[in-house]
Design an enzyme around this catalytic site. Structure first.
Site, PDB file in Angstrom:
ATOM      1  N   ASP A  46     -44.146 -18.228  17.965  1.00  0.00           N
ATOM      2  CA  ASP A  46     -44.086 -18.023  16.515  1.00  0.00           C
ATOM      3  C   ASP A  46     -42.788 -17.289  16.158  1.00  0.00           C
ATOM      4  O   ASP A  46     -42.591 -16.140  16.556  1.00  0.00           O
ATOM      5  CB  ASP A  46     -45.287 -17.188  16.047  1.00  0.00           C
ATOM      6  N   TYR A  51     -36.839 -12.555  11.273  1.00  0.00           N
ATOM      7  CA  TYR A  51     -36.970 -11.675  12.440  1.00  0.00           C
ATOM      8  C   TYR A  51     -35.610 -11.457  13.132  1.00  0.00           C
ATOM      9  O   TYR A  51     -35.483 -10.629  14.027  1.00  0.00           O
ATOM     10  CB  TYR A  51     -37.985 -12.214  13.460  1.00  0.00           C
ATOM     11  N   LYS A  79     -40.146 -19.952   9.914  1.00  0.00           N
ATOM     12  CA  LYS A  79     -40.567 -19.669   8.529  1.00  0.00           C
ATOM     13  C   LYS A  79     -39.360 -19.536   7.604  1.00  0.00           C
ATOM     14  O   LYS A  79     -38.325 -18.980   7.987  1.00  0.00           O
ATOM     15  CB  LYS A  79     -41.387 -18.373   8.478  1.00  0.00           C
ATOM     16  N   HIS A 112     -42.863 -18.373   4.059  1.00  0.00           N
ATOM     17  CA  HIS A 112     -43.276 -17.072   4.612  1.00  0.00           C
ATOM     18  C   HIS A 112     -44.155 -16.274   3.634  1.00  0.00           C
ATOM     19  O   HIS A 112     -45.087 -15.578   4.020  1.00  0.00           O
ATOM     20  CB  HIS A 112     -42.018 -16.270   4.985  1.00  0.00           C
TER      21      HIS A 112
HETATM   22  N1  LIG Z   1     -46.365 -14.437   8.418  1.00  0.00           N
HETATM   23  C1  LIG Z   1     -46.164 -13.143   8.322  1.00  0.00           C
HETATM   24  O1  LIG Z   1     -45.873 -12.605   7.249  1.00  0.00           O
HETATM   25  C2  LIG Z   1     -46.299 -12.300   9.552  1.00  0.00           C
HETATM   26  C3  LIG Z   1     -46.441 -10.912   9.418  1.00  0.00           C
HETATM   27  C4  LIG Z   1     -46.601 -10.150  10.572  1.00  0.00           C
HETATM   28  C5  LIG Z   1     -46.604 -10.773  11.812  1.00  0.00           C
HETATM   29  N2  LIG Z   1     -46.434 -12.131  11.925  1.00  0.00           N
HETATM   30  C6  LIG Z   1     -46.395 -12.806  13.266  1.00  0.00           C
HETATM   31  O2  LIG Z   1     -47.514 -12.370  14.010  1.00  0.00           O
HETATM   32  C7  LIG Z   1     -47.081 -11.785  15.239  1.00  0.00           C
HETATM   33  C8  LIG Z   1     -48.034 -10.704  15.686  1.00  0.00           C
HETATM   34  O3  LIG Z   1     -48.152  -9.672  14.724  1.00  0.00           O
HETATM   35  P1  LIG Z   1     -47.512  -8.215  14.908  1.00  0.00           P
HETATM   36  O4  LIG Z   1     -46.284  -8.317  15.704  1.00  0.00           O
HETATM   37  O5  LIG Z   1     -47.452  -7.613  13.555  1.00  0.00           O
HETATM   38  O6  LIG Z   1     -48.607  -7.366  15.668  1.00  0.00           O
HETATM   39  P2  LIG Z   1     -49.636  -7.521  16.873  1.00  0.00           P
HETATM   40  O7  LIG Z   1     -49.373  -8.747  17.649  1.00  0.00           O
HETATM   41  O8  LIG Z   1     -50.966  -7.288  16.283  1.00  0.00           O
HETATM   42  O9  LIG Z   1     -49.228  -6.248  17.730  1.00  0.00           O
HETATM   43  C9  LIG Z   1     -47.995  -6.163  18.388  1.00  0.00           C
HETATM   44  C10 LIG Z   1     -47.873  -4.758  18.981  1.00  0.00           C
HETATM   45  O10 LIG Z   1     -48.890  -4.572  19.959  1.00  0.00           O
HETATM   46  C11 LIG Z   1     -48.310  -4.191  21.202  1.00  0.00           C
HETATM   47  N3  LIG Z   1     -49.115  -4.893  22.226  1.00  0.00           N
HETATM   48  C12 LIG Z   1     -49.163  -6.224  22.439  1.00  0.00           C
HETATM   49  N4  LIG Z   1     -50.044  -6.526  23.420  1.00  0.00           N
HETATM   50  C13 LIG Z   1     -50.553  -5.349  23.830  1.00  0.00           C
HETATM   51  C14 LIG Z   1     -51.504  -5.006  24.819  1.00  0.00           C
HETATM   52  N5  LIG Z   1     -52.104  -5.935  25.565  1.00  0.00           N
HETATM   53  N6  LIG Z   1     -51.808  -3.689  24.988  1.00  0.00           N
HETATM   54  C15 LIG Z   1     -51.200  -2.743  24.219  1.00  0.00           C
HETATM   55  N7  LIG Z   1     -50.292  -3.005  23.264  1.00  0.00           N
HETATM   56  C16 LIG Z   1     -49.973  -4.307  23.072  1.00  0.00           C
HETATM   57  C17 LIG Z   1     -46.880  -4.646  21.142  1.00  0.00           C
HETATM   58  O11 LIG Z   1     -46.048  -3.809  21.893  1.00  0.00           O
HETATM   59  P3  LIG Z   1     -45.036  -4.330  23.055  1.00  0.00           P
HETATM   60  O12 LIG Z   1     -44.197  -5.430  22.497  1.00  0.00           O
HETATM   61  O13 LIG Z   1     -44.268  -3.096  23.353  1.00  0.00           O
HETATM   62  O14 LIG Z   1     -45.915  -4.783  24.190  1.00  0.00           O
HETATM   63  C18 LIG Z   1     -46.558  -4.493  19.664  1.00  0.00           C
HETATM   64  O15 LIG Z   1     -46.199  -3.166  19.348  1.00  0.00           O
HETATM   65  C19 LIG Z   1     -45.678 -11.284  14.875  1.00  0.00           C
HETATM   66  O16 LIG Z   1     -44.917 -10.960  16.007  1.00  0.00           O
HETATM   67  C20 LIG Z   1     -45.160 -12.445  14.082  1.00  0.00           C
HETATM   68  O17 LIG Z   1     -44.773 -13.503  14.949  1.00  0.00           O
HETATM   69  C21 LIG Z   1     -46.300 -12.895  10.811  1.00  0.00           C
END
Ligand SMILES: NC(=O)c1ccc[n+]([C@@H]2O[C@H](COP(=O)([O-])OP(=O)(O)OC[C@H]3O[C@@H](n4cnc5c(N)ncnc54)[C@H](OP(=O)(O)O)[C@@H]3O)[C@@H](O)[C@H]2O)c1
Length: 298
Positions: A46, A51, A79, A112
């Site tokens: 994704d 980003y 996006k 987005h």
């Molecule tokens: N469409 C939109 O507006 C939108 C908005 C937000 C996000 N997104 C997409 O969704 C993806 C995921 O959302 P997100 O990045 O907000 O948050 P998330 O995936 O809920 O959480 C990511 C965080 O969790 C940590 N993490 C991951 N796996 C872990 C594990 N097994 N144990 C402990 N910590 C862990 C990561 O740290 P480390 O990297 O240090 O492991 C990072 O700090 C984004 O990267 C993006 O691609 C889209």
């Protein structure tokens, strides 16, 4: 190992688990993508122009394709950012992402957010969507969809869309379950992708600390202990049991790997009920926090 896909309304298959890349530093994201695709069984990445790491991801994609992984077996999303909503900007923005990602086509291109910036803007969602429909006709995107669309914005889009959105990517985790929106999309044949499925623990950002931490939730911890799984695996398994795609972000190999190991257990109805009780309509991602002028979710 990732074993399951969901079928999009285009007929294409979308892997249930993908790697998120928001806040993955340019210096780290390439290695994370390479590891996910070659060592951890991922087939779905994704991405987003905003980003600011698509060119590093592109270098890794080319590397893994040169090593024998087939392009058609990998699902790549990008996006369209809010400042590129004008009809003429949409193809340019899509081509820029394609160029950075070193690809000929995207599997999925998402709007987005449902607002054009800077605000106020004279660009309607309809203008942007029609330009995105042209991307499908030109073969630049196999499917198009939206992100952060609420019920009313989606209902309006459906009144004129010649190509129905294939996906709505929204913030979903036990503290923000949006059950009615998920059900609505699924009834309409729109696949729902859960973003921030772990509650975005890296994102304390604009609101500072004091945000609830899903990994510390006693119910999630208790279930994780009982199944001998990580809290992350419980959160992700819950999401895929709702038939939502998940895109957890990590740049740590061991986390990337374990975040995809979700297919050797399932949660009981009782566990699902306990998790349902955690709803508190808490969003970790809200434009109000960074622009202060769009009451997007109010
Ligand atoms: N469409 C939109 O507006 C939108 C908005 C937000 C996000 N997104 C997409 O969704 C993806 C995921 O959302 P997100 O990045 O907000 O948050 P998330 O995936 O809920 O959480 C990511 C965080 O969790 C940590 N993490 C991951 N796996 C872990 C594990 N097994 N144990 C402990 N910590 C862990 C990561 O740290 P480390 O990297 O240090 O492991 C990072 O700090 C984004 O990267 C993006 O691609 C889209």
């Amino acid at each position: 190992m990732i074993k399951e896909n969901l079928k999009l309304n285009t007929g294409a298959e979308m892997p249930l688990v993908g790697l998120g890349t928001w806040k993955s530093a340019p210096s780290e994201v390439g290695r994370a993508v390479e590891y996910a695709l070659t060592e951890a069984g991922y087939q779905h990445i994704d991405c987003a122009a905003v980003y600011k790491n698509e060119s590093e991801i592109g270098e890794s994609l080319t590397k893994v394709f040169n090593r024998g992984i087939q392009r058609e077996n990998i699902f790549i999303t990008s996006k369209l950012w809010d400042d590129q909503h004008a009809r003429a900007s949409v193809p340019k923005a899509c081509k820029k992402s394609l160029q950075d990602l070193q690809l000929d086509y995207l599997d999925l291109y998402l709007m987005h957010w449902s607002v054009a910036e800077p605000f106020p803007s004279a660009i309607s969602v309809r203008e942007t969507w029609e330009a995105m429909e042209d991307l499908v006709k030109e073969g630049l995107a196999k499917a198009i969809g939206v992100a952060n669309f609420t019920g009313p914005s989606l209902i309006d889009l459906l009144t004129y869309a010649k190509i129905k959105p294939a996906v709505n990517q929204i913030e979903l985790h036990p503290y923000n379950q949006q059950t009615r929106l998920v059900e609505f999309c699924q009834k309409q044949g729109i696949v729902v992708t859960a973003y921030s499925p772990l509650g975005s623990p890296g994102e304390v950002g604009s609101r500072g600390s004091g945000e609830p931490i899903l990994f510390d939730d006693p119910i999630i911890k208790e279930i994780a202990f009982r199944y001998q799984k990580t809290p992350a695996q419980i959160l992700l398994r819950w999401a895929i049991e709702r038939r939502t795609v998940v895109i957890p972000k990590s740049t740590h190999p061991e986390r990337i790997k374990s975040n995809a190991e979700l297919f050797d257990f399932s949660l009981t109805a009782e566990d699902l009920e306990k998790i349902a009780s955690l709803e508190r309509r808490h969003r970790f991602v809200d434009p109000w926090d960074w622009n202060g002028h769009l009451p997007y979710f109010d």
